[in-house]
Design an enzyme around this catalytic site. Structure first.
Site, PDB file in Angstrom:
ATOM      1  N   LYS A 177       0.868  -1.189   0.000  1.00 42.79           N
ATOM      2  CA  LYS A 177       0.000   0.000   0.000  1.00 42.79           C
ATOM      3  C   LYS A 177       0.895   1.226   0.000  1.00 42.79           C
ATOM      4  CE  LYS A 177      -1.540   2.795   3.020  1.00 42.79           C
ATOM      5  NZ  LYS A 177      -1.558   4.058   2.239  1.00 42.79           N
ATOM      6  N   GLU A 252      10.287   1.443  10.178  1.00 43.96           N
ATOM      7  CA  GLU A 252      11.268   2.519   9.971  1.00 43.96           C
ATOM      8  C   GLU A 252      10.509   3.818  10.187  1.00 43.96           C
ATOM      9  OE1 GLU A 252      12.859   5.255   9.079  1.00 43.96           O
ATOM     10  OE2 GLU A 252      13.730   4.881   7.098  1.00 43.96           O
ATOM     11  N   CYS A 291      13.911  11.085   6.211  1.00 39.74           N
ATOM     12  CA  CYS A 291      13.926  10.540   7.577  1.00 39.74           C
ATOM     13  C   CYS A 291      15.288  10.756   8.232  1.00 39.74           C
ATOM     14  CB  CYS A 291      13.526   9.079   7.584  1.00 39.74           C
ATOM     15  SG  CYS A 291      14.445   8.057   6.441  1.00 39.74           S
ATOM     16  N   GLU A 394      10.226  15.233  15.009  1.00 39.71           N
ATOM     17  CA  GLU A 394      10.555  15.233  13.581  1.00 39.71           C
ATOM     18  C   GLU A 394       9.628  16.227  12.880  1.00 39.71           C
ATOM     19  OE1 GLU A 394       9.489  11.655  11.407  1.00 39.71           O
ATOM     20  OE2 GLU A 394      11.518  11.605  10.596  1.00 39.71           O
TER      21      GLU A 394
HETATM   22  O1  TXE Z   1       2.778   9.689   7.736  1.00 34.93           O
HETATM   23  P1  TXE Z   1       2.082   8.336   8.049  1.00 34.93           P
HETATM   24  P2  TXE Z   1       2.145  11.134   7.493  1.00 34.93           P
HETATM   25  C1  TXE Z   1       6.825  11.357   9.527  1.00 34.93           C
HETATM   26  C2  TXE Z   1       7.031  12.827   9.333  1.00 34.93           C
HETATM   27  C3  TXE Z   1       5.668  13.293   8.958  1.00 34.93           C
HETATM   28  C4  TXE Z   1       4.821  12.414   9.841  1.00 34.93           C
HETATM   29  C5  TXE Z   1       3.402  12.264   9.412  1.00 34.93           C
HETATM   30  O2  TXE Z   1       7.428  13.430  10.530  1.00 34.93           O
HETATM   31  O3  TXE Z   1       5.450  14.639   9.213  1.00 34.93           O
HETATM   32  O4  TXE Z   1       5.460  11.172   9.801  1.00 34.93           O
HETATM   33  O5  TXE Z   1       3.327  11.993   8.041  1.00 34.93           O
HETATM   34  C6  TXE Z   1      -0.018   4.811   6.260  1.00 34.93           C
HETATM   35  N1  TXE Z   1      -2.305   1.847   9.752  1.00 34.93           N
HETATM   36  N2  TXE Z   1       7.201  10.591   8.346  1.00 34.93           N
HETATM   37  O6  TXE Z   1       0.931  11.347   8.318  1.00 34.93           O
HETATM   38  O7  TXE Z   1       0.666   8.527   8.450  1.00 34.93           O
HETATM   39  C7  TXE Z   1      -0.185   5.951   5.305  1.00 34.93           C
HETATM   40  O8  TXE Z   1      -1.326   5.774   4.499  1.00 34.93           O
HETATM   41  C8  TXE Z   1      -1.528   1.507   8.721  1.00 34.93           C
HETATM   42  C9  TXE Z   1       8.446   9.893   8.432  1.00 34.93           C
HETATM   43  O9  TXE Z   1       1.962  11.326   6.058  1.00 34.93           O
HETATM   44  O10 TXE Z   1       2.936   7.589   8.958  1.00 34.93           O
HETATM   45  C10 TXE Z   1       1.115   5.896   4.544  1.00 34.93           C
HETATM   46  O11 TXE Z   1       1.050   4.877   3.553  1.00 34.93           O
HETATM   47  N3  TXE Z   1      -0.993   2.408   7.877  1.00 34.93           N
HETATM   48  C11 TXE Z   1       8.651   8.983   7.323  1.00 34.93           C
HETATM   49  C12 TXE Z   1       2.111   5.496   5.615  1.00 34.93           C
HETATM   50  O12 TXE Z   1       1.324   4.934   6.668  1.00 34.93           O
HETATM   51  C13 TXE Z   1      -1.243   3.704   8.094  1.00 34.93           C
HETATM   52  C14 TXE Z   1       8.073   9.280   6.027  1.00 34.93           C
HETATM   53  C15 TXE Z   1       2.925   6.646   6.184  1.00 34.93           C
HETATM   54  O13 TXE Z   1       2.048   7.663   6.600  1.00 34.93           O
HETATM   55  C16 TXE Z   1      -2.037   4.120   9.179  1.00 34.93           C
HETATM   56  C17 TXE Z   1       6.802   9.956   6.096  1.00 34.93           C
HETATM   57  C18 TXE Z   1      -2.587   3.116  10.025  1.00 34.93           C
HETATM   58  N4  TXE Z   1      -3.368   3.404  11.087  1.00 34.93           N
HETATM   59  C19 TXE Z   1       6.437  10.591   7.231  1.00 34.93           C
HETATM   60  N5  TXE Z   1      -2.118   5.463   9.147  1.00 34.93           N
HETATM   61  C20 TXE Z   1       9.962   8.258   7.255  1.00 34.93           C
HETATM   62  N6  TXE Z   1      10.267   7.436   8.237  1.00 34.93           N
HETATM   63  O14 TXE Z   1      10.694   8.382   6.298  1.00 34.93           O
HETATM   64  C21 TXE Z   1      -1.390   5.889   8.100  1.00 34.93           C
HETATM   65  N7  TXE Z   1      -0.854   4.824   7.448  1.00 34.93           N
END
Ligand code: TXE
Length: 500
Positions: A177, A252, A291, A394
């Site tokens: 996904k 991660e 990240c 972050e």
């Molecule tokens: O990320 P999400 P968001 C951090 C960064 C950012 C914050 C929020 O600080 O500002 O996270 O970003 C899926 N069950 N990173 O809200 O929600 C979602 O659809 C299962 C760090 O956009 O974590 C997407 O595919 N999956 C990071 C994925 O999780 C779920 C990169 C990431 O989205 C879910 C991006 C749930 N309950 C953001 N809720 C890195 N480590 O590189 C959401 N998702």
């Protein structure tokens, strides 16, 4: 509106069962870039069922290592064939520059080739000395089963590939996904996997939102492993959802990464220039949406004033714009939500006493093209400390905070003062100090006199709340395998533990 077919289940591209669609926006102008299917629980369950059947009854887990490696190499070649098209897609979907998109395609190509080589060069198992010539004991590595993969929006192609390449090399089937914000390159990658000959059902894609699609994957009883890259809050939910079925979890979750600069690194003009240049790169590449972004500059106090002044001067000159425009150095933030988050962090930092050295706002509409994009000026905040949310959390925006130290011990203490532990760097010309500090940093990657490079051969992942497990390297393959001990008695006899 015609149905959009971005869901891939059992070899067929299809729309969402509900017919729902989602607009994907171009972050450079906030206009619609594409439409994708908005999958739901029914689509997710169908994809998991296909992956389950392919694993339990299909040929893929039982193909030879040579066949699996050959497929990965074909995918690598196809990625190179489509390099420009994928780089353009990635640039328009995420906002990153076209050149960054090309770098991503090349890195991903290397990852597919690396995992092909890794499995090809392995022995078939590890023979264990059981202490008897009558016993043959061997540990073999088998695929985990059905792998669910949930990826974020900052490096969509790369994060998908770091999961898909080792999972396939090990003989698993998968459902991925991609982020609902940036799903397009994952759809392209799936098309390349099909073209390379991946059997139907082995690889499945469900485009859709975190909840319900990601949440359903994490809890699904027929999924054996969930590998998640994203934010801490969503990662925690994934782990909780996975607990009920005790599935394997790889996370991660990002970082709050220190870039530690000692004064000796700035003793020459060349050293100073390099350290400033790399500090800019560490913090502002891809607008800080990385990240491992070096968002915390931790600098020895004797060079701080000069260093920060030069940093701010150069940060102000970073050319913002649409990532596909020639000459643009930094694109927009990925979404209105990320822009608003950046604004909140800067406002909070200023209220808490940070001093603004540059940026701190959106660029004037007259200075930026297109003016409707999610742009934010690279921002340097001086006089920061560990109690500030901008230092602890972050931000995932173009924000660089500055903290100062006096001694090596203070530098290490500051660098480790984070609940995360993904990556960090140390700049010094003192080789002994470089190794001492690198050894004491509680981070999964430590760069010495560099920032950002990674290698497919070397593990990537974090200490603390940066996650669980590792991607890339031999450990990145082992995430997708179960060790099995096979103990064979070559001369069976009664054990006579019981007398009768
Ligand atoms: O990320 P999400 P968001 C951090 C960064 C950012 C914050 C929020 O600080 O500002 O996270 O970003 C899926 N069950 N990173 O809200 O929600 C979602 O659809 C299962 C760090 O956009 O974590 C997407 O595919 N999956 C990071 C994925 O999780 C779920 C990169 C990431 O989205 C879910 C991006 C749930 N309950 C953001 N809720 C890195 N480590 O590189 C959401 N998702």
């Amino acid at each position: 509106m015609s149905a959009v077919e971005t869901i891939h289940v059992n070899g067929a591209w299809q729309p969402a069962a509900s017919g729902a669609q989602r607009e994907v926006l171009d972050p450079a102008d906030a206009k619609t870039l594409a439409l994708v299917a908005e999958g739901g629980v029914a689509d997710t369950d169908a994809a998991v069922a296909a992956a389950r059947r392919s694993f339990d009854e299909g040929t893929w887990p039982r193909t030879t290592v040579a066949e699996r490696a050959a497929l990965l190499r074909r995918v690598a070649d196809l990625l190179q064939r489509d390099r420009e098209a994928i780089a353009l897609t990635e640039s328009r979907d995420t906002g990153k520059t076209l050149e960054e998109g090309r770098v991503d395609v090349d890195d991903v190509t290397n990852a597919f080739r690396y995992f092909a080589d890794l499995v090809m060069n392995e022995s078939g198992g590890r023979v264990v000395d059981a202490g008897s010539p009558d016993v043959h004991s061997v540990v073999v590595y088998e695929p985990v089963g059905v792998c669910a993969m949930i990826t974020p929006w900052n490096y969509p192609l790369l994060q998908a590939s770091w999961k898909i390449a080792p999972a396939l090399a090990a003989g698993n089937t998968f459902v991925i996904k991609p982020s609902e914000v940036t799903p397009l390159s994952t759809v392209h990658l799936m098309k390349l996997l099909v073209e390379a000959g991946l059997p139907a059902g082995v690889g499945n894609v469900v485009t859709g939102s975190g909840d319900p699609v990601g949440a359903r994957l994490a809890e699904h009883p027929d999924v054996d492993l969930v590998s998640f890259t994203g934010g801490l809050a969503s990662g925690t939910k994934v782990m909780e959802a996975a607990a009920a079925s005790v599935k394997k979890v790889a996370l991660e979750l990002g970082g709050k990464n220190p870039n530690v600069v000692f004064a000796d690194a700035c003793a020459t003009e060349e050293g100073f220039d390099t350290a400033v240049d790399q500090a800019l790169n560490a913090a502002f590449i891809h607008s800080g949406q990385v990240c491992s972004a070096g968002a915390r500059l931790i600098i020895e106090d004797s060079v701080r004033d000069r260093f920060v002044a030069e940093l701010a001067r150069r940060a102000e000159r970073i050319k913002l714009g649409r990532g596909t425009e020639p000459g643009v150095e930094c694109g927009p933030l990925v979404s209105a939500a990320q822009l608003a988050k950046t604004e909140r962090y800067v406002a909070a930092a200023l209220a808490e006493g940070a001093s603004l050295r540059c940026g701190g706002s959106r660029p004037e509409p007259s200075q930026i093209r297109p003016a409707t994009g999610y742009f934010y000026s690279p921002t340097v905040l001086d006089h920061c400390h560990g109690e500030m949310s901008v230092v602890r959390e972050e931000t995932f925006g173009p924000i660089l905070t500055v903290e100062t130290f006096h001694t090596e011990d203070e530098a290490v203490a500051l660098a480790n003062d984070t609940e995360y532990g993904l990556a960090g760097a140390v700049w010094t010309t003192d080789a002994g100090r470089a190794r001492r500090v690198a050894g004491r940093l509680r981070h999964g990657t430590v760069w010495i006199n560099d920032y950002h490079p990674y290698l497919p051969q070397a593990e990537w992942g974090g200490f603390g709340k940066s996650g669980i497990g590792r991607e890339l390297g031999p450990s990145g393959l082992n995430e997708y395998r179960e060790p099995k001990h096979i103990y064979q008695n070559l001369a069976p006899r009664p054990v006579r533990w019981f007398g009768g």
